[in-house]
Design a protein around this motif. Sequence first.
Motif, PDB file in Angstrom:
ATOM      1  N   PHE A   1     -12.340   8.759 -20.993  1.00  0.00           N
ATOM      2  CA  PHE A   1     -11.221   8.061 -20.367  1.00  0.00           C
ATOM      3  C   PHE A   1     -11.779   6.915 -19.539  1.00  0.00           C
ATOM      4  N   GLY A   2     -10.883   6.106 -19.001  1.00  0.00           N
ATOM      5  CA  GLY A   2     -11.306   4.969 -18.187  1.00  0.00           C
ATOM      6  C   GLY A   2     -10.581   4.926 -16.852  1.00  0.00           C
ATOM      7  N   VAL A   3     -11.131   4.145 -15.932  1.00  0.00           N
ATOM      8  CA  VAL A   3     -10.528   3.888 -14.628  1.00  0.00           C
ATOM      9  C   VAL A   3     -10.534   2.389 -14.406  1.00  0.00           C
ATOM     10  N   ASN A   4      -9.382   1.841 -14.019  1.00  0.00           N
ATOM     11  CA  ASN A   4      -9.260   0.404 -13.775  1.00  0.00           C
ATOM     12  C   ASN A   4      -9.302   0.107 -12.285  1.00  0.00           C
ATOM     13  N   VAL A   5     -10.058  -0.933 -11.922  1.00  0.00           N
ATOM     14  CA  VAL A   5     -10.242  -1.325 -10.522  1.00  0.00           C
ATOM     15  C   VAL A   5      -9.849  -2.786 -10.353  1.00  0.00           C
ATOM     16  N   PHE A   6      -9.145  -3.079  -9.250  1.00  0.00           N
ATOM     17  CA  PHE A   6      -8.794  -4.459  -8.918  1.00  0.00           C
ATOM     18  C   PHE A   6      -9.949  -5.115  -8.167  1.00  0.00           C
ATOM     19  N   MET A   7     -10.236  -6.362  -8.518  1.00  0.00           N
ATOM     20  CA  MET A   7     -11.258  -7.122  -7.815  1.00  0.00           C
ATOM     21  C   MET A   7     -10.717  -7.637  -6.473  1.00  0.00           C
ATOM     22  N   PRO A   8     -11.580  -7.751  -5.450  1.00  0.00           N
ATOM     23  CA  PRO A   8     -11.153  -8.354  -4.175  1.00  0.00           C
ATOM     24  C   PRO A   8     -10.656  -9.774  -4.398  1.00  0.00           C
ATOM     25  N   GLN A   9      -9.716 -10.200  -3.567  1.00  0.00           N
ATOM     26  CA  GLN A   9      -9.085 -11.499  -3.735  1.00  0.00           C
ATOM     27  C   GLN A   9      -9.495 -12.486  -2.638  1.00  0.00           C
ATOM     28  N   PRO A  10      -9.597 -13.779  -2.989  1.00  0.00           N
ATOM     29  CA  PRO A  10      -9.916 -14.804  -1.989  1.00  0.00           C
ATOM     30  C   PRO A  10      -8.755 -15.008  -1.033  1.00  0.00           C
ATOM     31  N   GLU A  11      -9.019 -15.682   0.055  1.00  0.00           N
ATOM     32  CA  GLU A  11      -7.971 -15.952   1.033  1.00  0.00           C
ATOM     33  C   GLU A  11      -6.875 -16.829   0.435  1.00  0.00           C
ATOM     34  N   THR A  12      -5.629 -16.553   0.831  1.00  0.00           N
ATOM     35  CA  THR A  12      -4.503 -17.376   0.404  1.00  0.00           C
ATOM     36  C   THR A  12      -4.522 -18.688   1.173  1.00  0.00           C
ATOM     37  N   PRO A  13      -4.482 -19.823   0.486  1.00  0.00           N
ATOM     38  CA  PRO A  13      -4.649 -21.113   1.174  1.00  0.00           C
ATOM     39  C   PRO A  13      -3.475 -21.517   2.052  1.00  0.00           C
ATOM     40  N   ASP A  14      -2.259 -21.056   1.762  1.00  0.00           N
ATOM     41  CA  ASP A  14      -1.087 -21.544   2.479  1.00  0.00           C
ATOM     42  C   ASP A  14      -0.326 -20.388   3.108  1.00  0.00           C
ATOM     43  N   ARG A  15      -0.749 -19.988   4.303  1.00  0.00           N
ATOM     44  CA  ARG A  15      -0.091 -18.875   4.979  1.00  0.00           C
ATOM     45  C   ARG A  15       1.340 -19.239   5.400  1.00  0.00           C
ATOM     46  N   ALA A  16       1.586 -20.511   5.665  1.00  0.00           N
ATOM     47  CA  ALA A  16       2.935 -20.929   6.050  1.00  0.00           C
ATOM     48  C   ALA A  16       3.933 -20.612   4.948  1.00  0.00           C
ATOM     49  N   ALA A  17       3.497 -20.726   3.688  1.00  0.00           N
ATOM     50  CA  ALA A  17       4.387 -20.418   2.567  1.00  0.00           C
ATOM     51  C   ALA A  17       4.734 -18.932   2.529  1.00  0.00           C
ATOM     52  N   VAL A  18       3.792 -18.085   2.917  1.00  0.00           N
ATOM     53  CA  VAL A  18       4.056 -16.645   2.982  1.00  0.00           C
ATOM     54  C   VAL A  18       5.101 -16.358   4.057  1.00  0.00           C
TER      55      VAL A  18
END
Length: 356
Positions: free
Chosen positions: A65-82
Amino acid sequence: MSSALTDLLPHPIVQAPMAGGVSVPRLAAAVSEAGGLGFLAAGYKTPDGMYQEIKQLRGLTDRPFGVNVFMPQPETPDRAAVDLYARRLIAEADWYETELGDPDSGRDDGFDAKLTVLLENPVPVVSFHFGCPARDVVDALRRVGTRTLVTATTPDEARAVEAAGADGVIAQGMEAGGHQGTHRDYPETDGSGYGLLTLIAQIREAVGIPVIAAGGIMRGSQIAAALAAGASAAQLGTAFVVTPESGAHMLHKQAMTHPLYARTELTRAFSGRPARGLVNRFLREHGRYAPAAYPELHHLTSPLRKAAAGAGDAQGMALWAGQGHRMVRELPAGRLVEVLAAELAAARAALAGGVR
């Protein structure tokens, strides 16, 4: 399939790892027991939660069987949009009588801790989504006997996967349900990705490692087409959502063939990353305003999605589905693998015999 992966499964059928509670141990076990490759989804789980599911799966099957892992993500450039999107969702929170989530709840999904667990408790296969691991990560997993796969949505991403030393690349076409596994999230490329067969052909010319085809595959004849295009196996997700072993919410399962949900779209509405889902009210009302901000929007909307599910309101849920969702078959997962394998054999025999 190349010798690096052939011995893992009798049938070239991989059950996609679907995060959010769909790919539970009983589903992965049923697929593996039937001769496919079942997968657990470690995304959004704690390292211990992932470990407990691995232990549970090992109690259900001794097949690979397998296990899937998410890679770490870079910072979001536009926090104001969030912040602007959060203000837009206040009315949703009021409607569902809940609070918005904290967008700063973490960016790495416990990657290092999960990797430690997987190195101390090796599994047959580990796949990576949302990026490509460094060569030393792949080498460390290989030393403990684990084979590695990495999702790619372009030929350039596939080259990066090969350079990292992975055993295979998952070629994910635009038809695929759920999140696109792009290595970097570029808003200017939204909707401009490759269809699966074109992507397989271009990746086969770009790299020498095995290719696993993913995107809209629902029938054995489609698996045959992917193999004929150069893939070594096919990965199916949407096809397994409606199986009784799937952990998907019943509303999600029912929506796959409900006349209210006639089509899918790629949207950032729920997570901030492009993901294909059934078009519902939330997607229609908010999709165009959602910024490229993952995992901030995932954390932000998580309580809304849970509240909608609790209220029995599919119009507020993330109903991930590929373009072939209307072709789902309500079969037990093991039986579905058998049917797909039989259809694949028939399609190959027809091609070999020159039947039109």
